[in-house]
Scaffold this active site. Structure first.
Site, PDB file in Angstrom:
ATOM      1  N   ASN A 121       0.867  -1.178   0.000  1.00  0.00           N
ATOM      2  CA  ASN A 121       0.000   0.000   0.000  1.00  0.00           C
ATOM      3  C   ASN A 121       0.904   1.229   0.000  1.00  0.00           C
ATOM      4  O   ASN A 121       1.446   1.597   1.040  1.00  0.00           O
ATOM      5  CB  ASN A 121      -0.898  -0.013   1.250  1.00  0.00           C
ATOM      6  N   TRP A 122       1.065   1.794  -1.185  1.00  0.00           N
ATOM      7  CA  TRP A 122       1.964   2.958  -1.292  1.00  0.00           C
ATOM      8  C   TRP A 122       1.340   4.220  -0.706  1.00  0.00           C
ATOM      9  O   TRP A 122       2.033   5.220  -0.515  1.00  0.00           O
ATOM     10  CB  TRP A 122       2.304   3.220  -2.764  1.00  0.00           C
ATOM     11  N   LYS A 123       0.046   4.191  -0.465  1.00  0.00           N
ATOM     12  CA  LYS A 123      -0.681   5.377   0.026  1.00  0.00           C
ATOM     13  C   LYS A 123      -0.421   6.560  -0.915  1.00  0.00           C
ATOM     14  O   LYS A 123      -0.280   6.371  -2.116  1.00  0.00           O
ATOM     15  CB  LYS A 123      -0.295   5.701   1.470  1.00  0.00           C
ATOM     16  N   HIS A 126      -9.763   1.075   4.215  1.00  0.00           N
ATOM     17  CA  HIS A 126      -8.542   1.280   4.997  1.00  0.00           C
ATOM     18  C   HIS A 126      -8.853   2.230   6.148  1.00  0.00           C
ATOM     19  O   HIS A 126      -9.674   3.149   6.005  1.00  0.00           O
ATOM     20  CB  HIS A 126      -7.438   1.865   4.086  1.00  0.00           C
ATOM     21  N   GLU A 131      -7.379   4.666   7.289  1.00  0.00           N
ATOM     22  CA  GLU A 131      -7.189   6.093   6.967  1.00  0.00           C
ATOM     23  C   GLU A 131      -8.400   6.641   6.218  1.00  0.00           C
ATOM     24  O   GLU A 131      -8.785   7.798   6.403  1.00  0.00           O
ATOM     25  CB  GLU A 131      -5.895   6.268   6.154  1.00  0.00           C
ATOM     26  N   GLU A 137      -5.957  -4.979  10.236  1.00  0.00           N
ATOM     27  CA  GLU A 137      -4.914  -3.991  10.523  1.00  0.00           C
ATOM     28  C   GLU A 137      -5.248  -3.240  11.809  1.00  0.00           C
ATOM     29  O   GLU A 137      -6.067  -2.312  11.797  1.00  0.00           O
ATOM     30  CB  GLU A 137      -4.841  -2.966   9.387  1.00  0.00           C
ATOM     31  N   GLY A 168       1.870   2.235  10.714  1.00  0.00           N
ATOM     32  CA  GLY A 168       2.804   3.347  10.585  1.00  0.00           C
ATOM     33  C   GLY A 168       3.424   3.781  11.900  1.00  0.00           C
ATOM     34  O   GLY A 168       4.034   4.844  11.988  1.00  0.00           O
ATOM     35  N   SER A 173       2.921  -2.251  10.405  1.00  0.00           N
ATOM     36  CA  SER A 173       4.374  -2.239  10.590  1.00  0.00           C
ATOM     37  C   SER A 173       5.046  -3.577  10.262  1.00  0.00           C
ATOM     38  O   SER A 173       6.017  -3.976  10.912  1.00  0.00           O
ATOM     39  CB  SER A 173       4.734  -1.769  12.001  1.00  0.00           C
ATOM     40  N   GLY A 207       2.505  -1.005   4.366  1.00  0.00           N
ATOM     41  CA  GLY A 207       2.623   0.395   3.998  1.00  0.00           C
ATOM     42  C   GLY A 207       4.080   0.801   3.851  1.00  0.00           C
ATOM     43  O   GLY A 207       4.714   0.588   2.809  1.00  0.00           O
ATOM     44  N   GLY A 208       4.657   1.374   4.907  1.00  0.00           N
ATOM     45  CA  GLY A 208       6.003   1.948   4.869  1.00  0.00           C
ATOM     46  C   GLY A 208       7.050   1.054   4.217  1.00  0.00           C
ATOM     47  O   GLY A 208       7.814   1.507   3.346  1.00  0.00           O
TER      48      GLY A 208
HETATM   49  C1  PEP Z   1      -1.043   0.145   5.846  1.00  0.00           C
HETATM   50  O1  PEP Z   1      -0.948   1.238   5.328  1.00  0.00           O
HETATM   51  O2  PEP Z   1      -2.004  -0.582   5.538  1.00  0.00           O
HETATM   52  C2  PEP Z   1      -0.013  -0.275   6.788  1.00  0.00           C
HETATM   53  C3  PEP Z   1      -0.141  -1.426   7.393  1.00  0.00           C
HETATM   54  O3  PEP Z   1       1.028   0.588   6.963  1.00  0.00           O
HETATM   55  P1  PEP Z   1       2.434   0.242   7.716  1.00  0.00           P
HETATM   56  O4  PEP Z   1       2.913  -1.054   7.149  1.00  0.00           O
HETATM   57  O5  PEP Z   1       3.308   1.396   7.394  1.00  0.00           O
HETATM   58  O6  PEP Z   1       2.114   0.119   9.170  1.00  0.00           O
END
Ligand code: PEP
Length: 253
Positions: free
Chosen positions: A9-11, A97, A99, A169, A175, A215, A236-237
């Site tokens: 997930n590049w967001k 998601h 967010e 999640e 994040g 994470s 994500g990250g």
């Molecule tokens: C996400 O954006 O779905 C996510 C899990 O981010 P991260 O891996 O950065 O926690």
């Protein structure tokens, strides 16, 4: 065996050059995807053509959207409809998601419409659920996630629910660098599977891939993915770093 999936997930990150460099770097690394394993890239919509071009001819690698509108077309300036994504070859769309739930007020009821829109184009919703920290501290995370799932997915028929991928999640782990322990992940993933088993029966529940997100990184992916009810991750990250995401793909069981 159920599908095991590493979903990036590049967001809202990267410019076009950076996106291209990341994909080039990733694809230059050794990636071992077996028949039951997939790597999915939920890129900003504007980079879908670029990512699709880069992944052409790659087995079990797909480009995804991060969201879609619930309607098929119309006067919704700035929005993108599921059939538009279908028309450029997108087969997976991330929905709900945390967010989007938090910053764009997406409700369980709205997600019913979005799930239906994605299934109508014969694509896979990657349906996100997960609890905030206060709920985890109160110990009521199972009931919280169960409600999200019941409210947005239980209208689906058996042959539809098996097309949905779940991404659990915990919001407190997204994040933040904080990860659920592999025991915590297994416990709630097993619970989520039992929720589906109660409604649809165990054979159907056993077909549903449940990804963990929060994470995930190269250093913890193998341990988390090794849990019996964890079928990969939504990342994500760490998906923005080629070597990290390559290691995460290669950690799929
Ligand atoms: C996400 O954006 O779905 C996510 C899990 O981010 P991260 O891996 O950065 O926690």
């Amino acid at each position: 065996m159920r599908k095991q999936i590493a979903a990036a997930n590049w967001k809202m990150n990267l410019n076009q050059n950076e996106a291209e460099t990341l994909l080039n770097e990733l694809l230059s690394l050794p990636l071992s995807l077996q028949a039951h394993q997939e790597a999915i890239f939920a890129v900003p919509a504007i980079y879908i053509p670029l990512a699709t071009h880069k992944l052409t001819g790659k087995t079990n690698m797909y480009v995804a959207a991060q969201n879609c509108h619930q309607k098929d077309n119309g006067a919704y300036t700035g929005e993108i409809a599921a059939p538009m994504f279908a028309s450029v070859g997108v087969k997976h769309i991330v929905l709900g998601h945390s967010e989007r739930r938090e910053y764009f007020a997406e409700s369980d009821a709205l997600l019913v419409e979005k799930v239906n829109a994605v299934l109508a184009i014969n694509s896979t919703p990657i349906f996100c659920c997960g609890e905030p920290l206060a709920i985890r501290e109160a110990g009521t995370q199972n009931a919280f996630v169960e409600t999200q799932i019941k409210n947005s997915l239980f209208h689906l028929a058996e042959d539809q629910i098996t097309k949905v991928v779940i991404a659990y999640e915990p919001i407190w782990a997204i994040g933040t660098g904080k990860t659920a322990s592999s025991e915590q992940a297994q416990e709630i993933h097993a619970y989520i599977r039992s929720v589906f088993a109660t409604k649809y029966g165990q054979p159907v529940a056993d077909q549903i891939s449940i990804l963990y997100g929060g994470s995930v990184k190269a250093a913890n992916a193998k341990e988390i993915f090794s849990q019996p009810d964890v079928d990969g991750g939504l990342v994500g990250g760490a998906s923005l770093v080629a070597t990290e995401f390559a290691a995460i793909i290669n950690a799929l069981k």
